[in-house]
Design a protein around this motif. Structure first.
Motif, PDB file in Angstrom:
ATOM      1  N   VAL A  83       0.817  -1.211   0.000  1.00 26.22           N
ATOM      2  CA  VAL A  83       0.000   0.000   0.000  1.00 26.22           C
ATOM      3  C   VAL A  83       0.855   1.267   0.000  1.00 26.22           C
ATOM      4  O   VAL A  83       0.596   2.179  -0.812  1.00 26.22           O
ATOM      5  CB  VAL A  83      -0.999  -0.013   1.182  1.00 26.22           C
ATOM      6  N   PRO A  84       1.895   1.405   0.857  1.00 28.42           N
ATOM      7  CA  PRO A  84       2.711   2.628   0.788  1.00 28.42           C
ATOM      8  C   PRO A  84       3.394   2.819  -0.564  1.00 28.42           C
ATOM      9  O   PRO A  84       3.488   3.942  -1.061  1.00 28.42           O
ATOM     10  CB  PRO A  84       3.748   2.425   1.909  1.00 28.42           C
ATOM     11  N   VAL A  85       3.890   1.730  -1.172  1.00 28.83           N
ATOM     12  CA  VAL A  85       4.529   1.846  -2.482  1.00 28.83           C
ATOM     13  C   VAL A  85       3.512   2.286  -3.529  1.00 28.83           C
ATOM     14  O   VAL A  85       3.793   3.157  -4.366  1.00 28.83           O
ATOM     15  CB  VAL A  85       5.194   0.511  -2.875  1.00 28.83           C
ATOM     16  N   TYR A  86       2.328   1.700  -3.509  1.00 26.16           N
ATOM     17  CA  TYR A  86       1.268   2.077  -4.455  1.00 26.16           C
ATOM     18  C   TYR A  86       0.948   3.566  -4.341  1.00 26.16           C
ATOM     19  O   TYR A  86       0.873   4.286  -5.346  1.00 26.16           O
ATOM     20  CB  TYR A  86       0.033   1.228  -4.175  1.00 26.16           C
ATOM     21  N   LEU A  87       0.795   4.056  -3.112  1.00 26.60           N
ATOM     22  CA  LEU A  87       0.472   5.464  -2.905  1.00 26.60           C
ATOM     23  C   LEU A  87       1.630   6.365  -3.302  1.00 26.60           C
ATOM     24  O   LEU A  87       1.423   7.430  -3.906  1.00 26.60           O
ATOM     25  CB  LEU A  87       0.098   5.703  -1.438  1.00 26.60           C
ATOM     26  N   ALA A  88       2.868   5.960  -2.967  1.00 26.45           N
ATOM     27  CA  ALA A  88       4.037   6.774  -3.321  1.00 26.45           C
ATOM     28  C   ALA A  88       4.180   6.896  -4.831  1.00 26.45           C
ATOM     29  O   ALA A  88       4.533   7.964  -5.348  1.00 26.45           O
ATOM     30  CB  ALA A  88       5.300   6.166  -2.718  1.00 26.45           C
ATOM     31  N   LEU A  91      20.641  -1.679   3.690  1.00 27.54           N
ATOM     32  CA  LEU A  91      21.022  -1.715   5.103  1.00 27.54           C
ATOM     33  C   LEU A  91      20.464  -0.504   5.853  1.00 27.54           C
ATOM     34  O   LEU A  91      20.015  -0.625   7.001  1.00 27.54           O
ATOM     35  CB  LEU A  91      22.544  -1.773   5.244  1.00 27.54           C
ATOM     36  N   VAL A  92      20.481   0.658   5.215  1.00 26.31           N
ATOM     37  CA  VAL A  92      19.888   1.843   5.833  1.00 26.31           C
ATOM     38  C   VAL A  92      18.390   1.635   6.023  1.00 26.31           C
ATOM     39  O   VAL A  92      17.828   1.949   7.081  1.00 26.31           O
ATOM     40  CB  VAL A  92      20.164   3.103   4.978  1.00 26.31           C
ATOM     41  N   GLY A  93      17.724   1.072   4.992  1.00 21.50           N
ATOM     42  CA  GLY A  93      16.294   0.793   5.103  1.00 21.50           C
ATOM     43  C   GLY A  93      15.983  -0.172   6.233  1.00 21.50           C
ATOM     44  O   GLY A  93      15.023   0.029   6.994  1.00 21.50           O
ATOM     45  N   VAL A  94      16.779  -1.222   6.355  1.00 17.94           N
ATOM     46  CA  VAL A  94      16.605  -2.185   7.451  1.00 17.94           C
ATOM     47  C   VAL A  94      16.778  -1.484   8.798  1.00 17.94           C
ATOM     48  O   VAL A  94      16.013  -1.712   9.744  1.00 17.94           O
ATOM     49  CB  VAL A  94      17.600  -3.352   7.303  1.00 17.94           C
ATOM     50  N   GLY A  95      17.785  -0.606   8.870  1.00 15.13           N
ATOM     51  CA  GLY A  95      18.017   0.136  10.116  1.00 15.13           C
ATOM     52  C   GLY A  95      16.834   1.020  10.484  1.00 15.13           C
ATOM     53  O   GLY A  95      16.416   1.074  11.648  1.00 15.13           O
ATOM     54  N   ILE A  96      16.284   1.728   9.493  1.00 11.26           N
ATOM     55  CA  ILE A  96      15.115   2.581   9.741  1.00 11.26           C
ATOM     56  C   ILE A  96      13.947   1.747  10.274  1.00 11.26           C
ATOM     57  O   ILE A  96      13.238   2.149  11.203  1.00 11.26           O
ATOM     58  CB  ILE A  96      14.705   3.324   8.451  1.00 11.26           C
ATOM     59  N   ALA A  97      13.744   0.575   9.675  1.00 11.07           N
ATOM     60  CA  ALA A  97      12.645  -0.298  10.089  1.00 11.07           C
ATOM     61  C   ALA A  97      12.824  -0.783  11.524  1.00 11.07           C
ATOM     62  O   ALA A  97      11.871  -0.783  12.321  1.00 11.07           O
ATOM     63  CB  ALA A  97      12.549  -1.485   9.130  1.00 11.07           C
ATOM     64  N   ILE A  98      14.036  -1.202  11.871  1.00  8.55           N
ATOM     65  CA  ILE A  98      14.292  -1.690  13.228  1.00  8.55           C
ATOM     66  C   ILE A  98      14.144  -0.571  14.249  1.00  8.55           C
ATOM     67  O   ILE A  98      13.605  -0.765  15.346  1.00  8.55           O
ATOM     68  CB  ILE A  98      15.682  -2.340  13.303  1.00  8.55           C
ATOM     69  N   LEU A 116      10.583   4.566   3.822  1.00  6.81           N
ATOM     70  CA  LEU A 116      10.798   3.244   3.237  1.00  6.81           C
ATOM     71  C   LEU A 116      10.112   3.103   1.880  1.00  6.81           C
ATOM     72  O   LEU A 116      10.554   2.310   1.042  1.00  6.81           O
ATOM     73  CB  LEU A 116      10.285   2.163   4.194  1.00  6.81           C
ATOM     74  N   SER A 117       9.058   3.865   1.649  1.00  3.73           N
ATOM     75  CA  SER A 117       8.398   3.820   0.333  1.00  3.73           C
ATOM     76  C   SER A 117       9.122   4.680  -0.700  1.00  3.73           C
ATOM     77  O   SER A 117       8.836   4.585  -1.893  1.00  3.73           O
ATOM     78  CB  SER A 117       6.945   4.294   0.464  1.00  3.73           C
ATOM     79  N   GLU A 118      10.061   5.513  -0.240  1.00  6.37           N
ATOM     80  CA  GLU A 118      10.727   6.464  -1.130  1.00  6.37           C
ATOM     81  C   GLU A 118      12.131   6.056  -1.563  1.00  6.37           C
ATOM     82  O   GLU A 118      12.550   6.362  -2.679  1.00  6.37           O
ATOM     83  CB  GLU A 118      10.851   7.833  -0.426  1.00  6.37           C
ATOM     84  N   ILE A 119      12.896   5.410  -0.678  1.00  2.90           N
ATOM     85  CA  ILE A 119      14.346   5.373  -0.875  1.00  2.90           C
ATOM     86  C   ILE A 119      14.843   4.314  -1.865  1.00  2.90           C
ATOM     87  O   ILE A 119      15.976   4.411  -2.341  1.00  2.90           O
ATOM     88  CB  ILE A 119      15.093   5.182   0.474  1.00  2.90           C
ATOM     89  N   PHE A 120      14.019   3.316  -2.205  1.00  6.90           N
ATOM     90  CA  PHE A 120      14.527   2.216  -3.037  1.00  6.90           C
ATOM     91  C   PHE A 120      14.314   2.504  -4.521  1.00  6.90           C
ATOM     92  O   PHE A 120      13.347   3.165  -4.913  1.00  6.90           O
ATOM     93  CB  PHE A 120      13.856   0.900  -2.641  1.00  6.90           C
ATOM     94  N   PRO A 121      15.203   1.980  -5.388  1.00  3.19           N
ATOM     95  CA  PRO A 121      15.078   2.190  -6.841  1.00  3.19           C
ATOM     96  C   PRO A 121      13.784   1.600  -7.387  1.00  3.19           C
ATOM     97  O   PRO A 121      13.224   0.658  -6.827  1.00  3.19           O
ATOM     98  CB  PRO A 121      16.299   1.457  -7.415  1.00  3.19           C
ATOM     99  N   GLY A 126      12.911  -4.092  -2.118  1.00  5.18           N
ATOM    100  CA  GLY A 126      13.697  -3.422  -1.083  1.00  5.18           C
ATOM    101  C   GLY A 126      12.872  -3.129   0.149  1.00  5.18           C
ATOM    102  O   GLY A 126      13.312  -3.370   1.288  1.00  5.18           O
ATOM    103  N   LEU A 127      11.653  -2.619  -0.059  1.00  3.64           N
ATOM    104  CA  LEU A 127      10.776  -2.364   1.083  1.00  3.64           C
ATOM    105  C   LEU A 127      10.406  -3.668   1.767  1.00  3.64           C
ATOM    106  O   LEU A 127      10.269  -3.724   2.997  1.00  3.64           O
ATOM    107  CB  LEU A 127       9.522  -1.613   0.620  1.00  3.64           C
TER     108      LEU A 127
END
Length: 478
Positions: free
Chosen positions: A142-147, A276-283, A396-401, A408-409
């Protein structure tokens, strides 16, 4: 891994498309409708994670749960969510965001019905696991769809509408729990009525998504450019839709040349660092301990001295403040940068948890301690839901290619849900072993580590199109 950026982020280039969407009112209404329907996935996420808070005490009596099996019933959903987020991200990349949400609506319905009808602990754990698959899949899709369907300057507010629906779902769960408990009293099976309510929004989500379009960026990544343009024209002015499609197409071609889109991407240094940054943000979001309050809030208040029915009613305050704080968070996201907002939220939650620990340690059991703890849980949730949660899901919905956005998300959300699972499983055991005070002091220490991580490693994402942001992060982490 040092990915700090000493540049003043406010001087970095911003939107490469028009700053204000000049779309006519009918287009804006279409975008709002898409947002409302898609975020029913967030509503289900919130209801299904929050309903256990009030249902668990009745379920414990009915099914004969121990502290360990309480943790299993609660955390089996979280384990399912971890796997659902990992595979849900891959499925949304392969099959499309819209088709994946339709599938998730069916799983939500089946899982909720299974939980309602479960005759014993074993089948309840299995049904909660199935429900978790849908929760995890929705948390990434859902966040990816909206982004991907939002204009850049409105992306923050539209994506965080999903967070608003999550906390609204949790508030609905707390409210229905209290109403059903007061009507049903101590009658057996009252918790089943609490659980079955979740089937209704699942039906709305499925029928609603039948009439919604696919993500234009996903269509472009599959070289379906005319379909992507048609969708963009539904939610943009015609001129802007054509300009945006050109930018999306160029990025899709660049990603295709780089062969992005799977596990092999983790060999690419800049992609690996970004994951790794995304994983860190999630944790970081989970080690605040937010879900100990969302899942066990009623029991925390009962342990502090409130009667069970009073604790159920008082716990509604947690849901109300979560919704109000999310409104504030949505407003702030249009005005302040993401990273400072995330750090401010972390500092607030640390202070609130420290006071929960102190009050639980120093005050005698009774209404005084219970309401002091309630005041701090409300304060905690104001910072968590007003800053940390919306910023986390948005970033997390923004940073991945583009070619690996769902994947990635999915990896980041897998880490988020595994952390959530471990906390949900161990919290009642930890409280039983060392007490409420020491348990919250542990979260204070983890919070200090989390602030340090955000300060050192998390990038700013506000004010960029997804394509511009991808170019920027590729240069930064290479």
């Amino acid at each position: 891994m040092d990915v700090r950026d000493d540049r003043d982020e406010k001087t970095q280039p911003l939107l490469s498309t028009a700053a204000i969407d000049d779309a006519p009112p009918a287009v804006s209404r279409r975008l709002r409708l898409i947002t409302v329907i898609a975020t029913f996935g967030g509503l289900l996420f919130g209801y299904d994670t929050g309903v256990i808070n009030g249902a668990l005490p009745y379920m414990t009596k009915d099914l004969g749960l121990t502290p360990f099996t309480e943790g299993m019933v609660t955390s089996s959903l979280l384990l399912g969510a971890a796997l659902g987020s990992l595979f849900g991200g891959r499925l949304s990349d392969a099959r499309g965001r819209r088709r994946n949400i339709l599938l998730l609506a069916v799983v939500f319905f089946a899982g909720a019905l299974g939980c309602t009808l479960a005759p014993n602990t074993e089948l309840m754990v299995v049904a909660r696991f199935v429900l978790g698959l849908a929760v995890g899949g929705a948390s990434v899709t859902v966040p990816v769809y909206l982004a991907e369907i939002s204009p850049a300057e409105r992306r923050g507010r539209l994506v965080t509408r999903n967070e608003l629906m999550i906390v609204s779902g949790q508030l609905a769960a707390f409210t229905f729990n209290a109403v059903i408990a007061n009507v049903g009293g101590e009658s057996g099976g009252v918790w089943r009525w609490m659980l079955v309510v979740a089937t209704l929004p699942a039906v709305v989500l499925w029928f609603g998504m039948l009439a919604m379009p696919e993500s234009p960026r996903w269509l472009a990544s599959r070289t379906r450019y005319q379909e992507a343009l048609a969708v963009l024209k539904q939610v943009r002015s015609e001129q802007r839709a054509e300009a945006e499609l050109a930018e999306v197409t160029a990025m899709a071609i660049e990603d295709e040349k780089a062969k992005l889109g799977g596990w092999d991407d983790l060999r690419v240094p800049w992609v690996r660092k970004l994951v790794l940054v995304g994983v860190g943000i999630a944790i970081v979001m989970q080690i605040t301990g937010v879900n100990t309050i969302m899942y066990y809030g009623t029991q925390i208040l009962t342990d502090a001295g409130l009667a069970s029915d009073s604790a159920l009613t008082a716990n509604i305050a947690n849901g109300v403040i979560s919704v109000l704080a999310t409104f504030v968070g949505i407003w702030l996201l249009g005005r302040v940068d993401r990273r400072p907002m995330l750090m401010a939220g972390q500092i607030g939650t640390i202070a609130a948890q420290l006071m929960i620990g102190v009050f639980s340690l120093m005050l005698p059991a009774g209404d005084g301690r219970a309401y002091a703890v309630l005041a701090m849980t409300v304060t905690f949730l104001a910072f968590q839901q007003g800053a940390i949660s919306p910023v986390t899901w948005l970033m997390l919905s923004e940073i991945f290619p583009l070619k690996m956005r769902g994947f990635g998300l999915g990896i980041a959300a897998f880490a988020l849900w595994i952390t959530n699972f471990l906390i949900g499983l161990l919290f009642p055991v930890l409280v039983d072993a060392v007490g409420v005070s020491n348990t919250f002091f542990v979260f204070v220490a983890l919070g200090i580590l989390a602030v340090t991580f955000v300060k050192l490693y998390v990038p700013e994402t506000r004010g960029r199109t997804l394509e511009h942001l991808e170019h920027e992060l590729r240069a930064r982490y290479s």
